[in-house]
Design a protein around this motif. Sequence first.
Motif: not given
Length: 160
Positions: A37-39, A61-62, A112-113, A151-152
């Motif tokens: 996934y990616s954020l 987060l999207p 991946a962020v 996510d925060a």
Amino acid sequence: MTDSAPPLASGPLGMRLLAFDRVPEDTRFDDGVPVGYSLVALWRAGLLLLVHVRGRDCWELPGGGLDPDETPRQAAARELAEESGQHVAPRRLRFAGFALTSLPGRGVLRGAVYRAETDAAEPFAPTAEISGVHWWDGAGPLPHGRLQTVDARLAELVGR
């Protein structure tokens, strides 16, 4: 990470942030944990964009999963647009690192962020998946629902 090491963060839905690796974007991992996934941590005037996911009643987060033959960077830009109406070209996303997360029922995945900044908020129209967006100051209350604290924490790690 060993099973006895505490997570960097735990979320309200059982998600755990096991590690955050600041390595190059093209790093290949040989541990068998896929990048799934990616954020995107998108900032505007010091505020972080969060999306409210209906099915989880959670502000996150999207981001999301990678489509076949899609790079994590392409997925990040696509998911950002689909979930929030905000458009950032893939080349404008700054890679921040890889999150190693444990998801109930899905095992361990790597994400991946990316981070980016914008000057203006684009219009948002609710979808079947996302009920709203919110530009959050990192401390104040959210309109409704709960915060995905993993996510925060990732947003804190990637910075403004």
